[in-house]
Enzyme design. Structure first.
Site, PDB file in Angstrom:
ATOM      1  N   GLU A  60       0.831  -1.196   0.000  1.00  0.00           N
ATOM      2  CA  GLU A  60       0.000   0.000   0.000  1.00  0.00           C
ATOM      3  C   GLU A  60       0.865   1.245   0.000  1.00  0.00           C
ATOM      4  OE1 GLU A  60      -3.914  -1.628   2.481  1.00  0.00           O
ATOM      5  OE2 GLU A  60      -2.458  -0.343   3.504  1.00  0.00           O
ATOM      6  N   CYS A  61       0.557   2.181  -0.874  1.00  0.00           N
ATOM      7  CA  CYS A  61       1.134   3.529  -0.910  1.00  0.00           C
ATOM      8  C   CYS A  61       2.672   3.517  -0.852  1.00  0.00           C
ATOM      9  CB  CYS A  61       0.547   4.374   0.218  1.00  0.00           C
ATOM     10  SG  CYS A  61       0.617   6.162  -0.102  1.00  0.00           S
ATOM     11  N   GLY A  62       3.275   3.819   0.290  1.00  0.00           N
ATOM     12  CA  GLY A  62       4.732   3.806   0.372  1.00  0.00           C
ATOM     13  C   GLY A  62       5.326   2.471  -0.005  1.00  0.00           C
TER      14      GLY A  62
ATOM     15  N   MET B 255       4.077   0.505  -2.273  1.00  0.00           N
ATOM     16  CA  MET B 255       4.038   0.464  -3.735  1.00  0.00           C
ATOM     17  C   MET B 255       5.205   1.268  -4.318  1.00  0.00           C
ATOM     18  SD  MET B 255       0.933   1.295  -6.411  1.00  0.00           S
ATOM     19  CE  MET B 255       0.833   3.066  -6.133  1.00  0.00           C
TER      20      MET B 255
ATOM     21  N   SER C 100      -1.240  -0.820  -4.396  1.00  0.00           N
ATOM     22  CA  SER C 100      -2.190   0.263  -4.577  1.00  0.00           C
ATOM     23  C   SER C 100      -1.798   1.452  -3.711  1.00  0.00           C
ATOM     24  CB  SER C 100      -3.600  -0.197  -4.197  1.00  0.00           C
ATOM     25  OG  SER C 100      -4.496   0.882  -4.127  1.00  0.00           O
TER      26      SER C 100
END
Length: 475
Positions: A332-334, A336, A433
């Site tokens: 997730e986020c970081g 990714m 994501s």
């Protein structure tokens, strides 16, 4: 049970400072206290856990159902003496300007929690009474049990403010805090500095706890505050549970200064499905822990440590090998960002990342996506079958560049902008994501993630791995 919700008139008024002081005072009395944060916040919960000595958790009336919030709350408070909930933004701020949906007020009503309101008094005089009176009258169904005035210039200043409030309002003043740089937590682009950055050692934590407790004991009416109680009726949330005869699944979780954005209840749900969670540091560990079935990369601040992450070549190669062998990876986020080919930081420098995902990332100077989101799976993926829906939130200062064709599994609807886009990037057994999902919004995703790892039957066991350096994550 003893408990309350600390709310604010707005963001930045000092809610976290007041909560930490209360937690420290309760701990000093030898009591067990459970801290919660309202809304999708990873930063405050880390600081709560540091002072309380117990994992803090997130309540959220937009991402989670009433039943899920009640169950989360009940399970986390079954063995404690007191509860302190920190609200988000202002007391009545939520998803929209015309309803209380997603607000601290909604949480307080749902769980029947007394509310103590924090006001920033730094530049206030008699007008502060008008603010308190406005909050008293705004929602007659919500009783405000007290106010605490933060950043008072002096005791004389506080007394003047207290006199003004007592003359016009029914809400009692329960204390105040002076301006104190010793207890100020530095901020950065996503909010407060993380606890992983702030904590130097156990002695520093004990010293800060002592300072905070002393402030609460000196400036708060602790007896009245800690006498506040709530009465909560709950019904259990029925979730799928792990069948004992099934084999355990070992999931490596990236946890250090670069990766620290996780919902504690996500871990709980994974454990209920038979997962054993093994922590490791992408910053400091040369190899992955041994015998892993899956990897979980949460969000955080990889951009602040991009050079160190890119120089840890042996771990980068371990992750590439794990992926190439078919190992399951969820990010997730970081996380990714870390799995991408390259990260361009705000100074214009390029840093090589893992390279599992076929695109590059670039930091920006403003928020790219912000707010609550609803995710629908457009095809079967690691977290569940096509058509599954779950809620989460998006909050980041980066965007994807140099895009190669990449399969997507999410249709993301942003609640603030009403925009939709395809997201949830998949390569092999990797799903990544920008969205931070709260698994309690649909607990079946935890079951599907663990089952997907169990089905892959890929367990990477490099010869140079050292399992003794990989402690299990504990709550």
């Amino acid at each position: 049970m003893k408990g309350l919700l600390i709310a604010g008139t707005a963001s930045g008024v000092g809610k976290t400072t007041v909560v930490l002081a209360l937690l420290a005072a309760i701990v000093k009395r030898g009591q067990v206290v459970q801290a919660f944060k309202g809304g999708p916040d990873f930063l405050d919960t880390g600081h709560h856990a540091r002072i309380s000595g117990r994992a803090a958790r997130n309540l959220d009336t937009w991402m989670l159902t009433e039943e899920a919030n009640r169950t989360l709350f009940r399970e986390a408070t079954s063995d404690v003496d007191a509860v302190v909930v920190e609200g988000m933004m202002g007391l009545f701020d939520g998803k929209s300007g015309i309803s209380e949906t997603g607000s601290s007020a909604e949480i307080a009503k749902l769980l029947k929690l007394p509310v103590v309101l924090v006001l920033d008094a730094a530049k206030s005089a008699r007008s502060i009474a008008a603010v308190v009176l406005g909050f008293e009258l705004f929602d007659p169904q919500l009783v405000i049990s007290g106010v605490i005035l933060n950043r008072c210039a002096s005791e004389r200043h506080f007394k003047m403010l207290q006199t003004a409030i007592d003359a016009s309002c029914k809400t009692p003043v329960l204390g105040w805090l002076p301006r104190n740089p010793e207890i100020t937590i530095p901020e950065r682009h996503l909010g407060l500095q993380t606890v992983e950055e702030a904590v130097s050692d156990e002695c520093a934590t004990k010293e800060l706890t002592h300072v905070l407790a002393a402030l609460a004991e000196k400036h708060f009416d602790l007896e009245r505050i800690l006498a506040l109680e709530y009465v909560e009726e709950v019904t259990p949330l029925h979730t799928a549970t792990w069948e004992p005869e099934l084999s355990a699944v070992r999931i490596g979780v990236a946890r250090d200064r670069a990766f620290s954005f996780y919902y504690e209840n996500n871990f709980d749900l994974l454990r209920k499905q038979g997962a054993v969670l093994i922590s490791f540091s992408p910053l400091n560990d040369a190899q992955l822990p041994s015998n892993l079935d899956a990897l979980y990369f949460g969000g955080g601040y990889p951009e602040l440590y991009a050079e160190q992450l890119s120089k840890n070549l042996s771990l980068l190669q371990d992750i590439r090998t794990f992926s190439a062998l078919g190992g399951l990876i969820y990010a997730e986020c970081g996380g990714m960002i870390y799995l991408s080919r390259q990260l361009t930081t705000s100074d214009g420098k390029d840093h090589e990342m893992v390279g599992v995902l076929p695109f590059a990332m670039e930091m920006t100077n403003k928020l790219v996506r912000f707010g609550y989101v609803t995710v629908e799976f457009t095809q079967n993926c690691l977290l569940g079958p096509s058509g599954t829906t779950i809620r989460g939130h998006s909050f980041h200062y980066s965007h994807i560049t140099k895009v190669s064709p990449t399969e997507t599994s999410y249709r993301v609807h942003y609640s603030l902008s009403d925009r939709e886009e395809l997201e949830g990037y998949g390569v092999g057994n990797t799903l990544a994501s920008y969205v931070h999902l709260h698994f309690m919004a649909n607990p079946l995703v935890a079951m599907h993630l663990v089952e997907a790892a169990r089905r892959t039957q890929v367990r990477y066991d490099g010869a140079s791995l050292h399992p003794m350096n990989a402690p299990e994550i504990t709550s």
